[in-house]
Design an enzyme around this catalytic site. Sequence first.
Site, mmCIF file in Angstrom:
data_model
loop_
_atom_site.group_PDB
_atom_site.id
_atom_site.type_symbol
_atom_site.label_atom_id
_atom_site.label_comp_id
_atom_site.label_asym_id
_atom_site.label_seq_id
_atom_site.Cartn_x
_atom_site.Cartn_y
_atom_site.Cartn_z
ATOM 1 N N SER A 190 0.807 -1.252 -0.143
ATOM 2 C CA SER A 190 -0.074 0.026 0.046
ATOM 3 C C SER A 190 0.848 1.402 -0.002
ATOM 4 C CB SER A 190 -0.891 -0.362 1.158
ATOM 5 O OG SER A 190 -1.936 0.911 0.976
ATOM 6 N N ASP A 199 -10.023 -5.513 -3.561
ATOM 7 C CA ASP A 199 -9.155 -4.664 -3.011
ATOM 8 C C ASP A 199 -9.799 -3.140 -3.346
ATOM 9 O OD1 ASP A 199 -6.734 -3.350 -2.325
ATOM 10 O OD2 ASP A 199 -5.535 -5.081 -3.243
ATOM 11 N N HIS A 219 -7.787 -5.614 0.398
ATOM 12 C CA HIS A 219 -6.573 -5.264 0.344
ATOM 13 C C HIS A 219 -5.190 -5.814 1.282
ATOM 14 C CE1 HIS A 219 -3.981 -1.698 -0.298
ATOM 15 N NE2 HIS A 219 -3.880 -1.302 0.641
#
Length: 299
Positions: free
Chosen positions: A107, A244, A271
């Site tokens: 991320s 996601d 995610h």
Amino acid sequence: MAVTEGTVPFRGFHTWYRVAGRLPAPDGKLPLLVVHGGPGLPHDYLEDLAALAEDDGRAVVFYDQLGCGRSDRAEDPALWTLETFVAEIDAVREGLGLDRLHLLGHSWGAQLALAYMLGKPSGVAGLVLAGVIADAPSYAAGTRRLKDSLPAADREVIDRCEAEGTTDDDAYLGVTMSFYQRWLCRLDPWPEHLVRSVLTMREDVNAALWGPEWNITGSLRDWSVTDRLGEIDLPVLVTSGRHDMVTPEVVRPVAEGIAGAEWALFEKSAHMASVEEPDHYRHVVEDFLSRAEREPAGG
């Protein structure tokens, strides 16, 4: 499994680290340095990756970025820049003697890993970009579309609280959690190490750099490296989840923009594929890292 902890110096502060496994590995496998997400979220939610040391004998190095987790809690807002956290990667490498390694960023950590690799560092054999964002405006547009799929009453709460500046209201927090349960992590309940990370997130660091997922207000709101992806010339694995919040439309330009990049899509995940499908995720990552080690430098 051997576990060691300590700190390395960084800009007058101390960055905390934990190594699962042995450095160097007895069989010569390269260590994996894990760069966590956030901003301001400690590494704890990625702890499932430590099993790579037990299962495959590969040392896994975690650290908490400056200002969060077990690292020093710096208070100077001038520190909260992309450049600070990119430089911290080098500080961890130098402090632990990680001359040759693999890098995994998740991320926000994948943004850092991209920025770091665009600086052409030496000694990185393989790169894993998990839930990667290369263009902040495209990401925000994608998450706004996800937000718009929420029930009308939930959308009204989000819009009203953001307009009134009351995003600490319980109703707003509840609706935000509903969003995250769909597109951050679909497990119910969330595992303890993910909850631990979320509850200890450094909110001011996050706000300075990022802000709400669908309405980025921080300094990175216009950040993009999409037009530089062709500069990356090492083995790359891109991972994301079928559900996601970093949607396929956001991930695809990264996977297609890096020559030879592989893209693994985890069908049961949002995610947090390393949390939601930990065994499968580690298998895919270890297979990639092993192959990357066999490639000639620059291959």
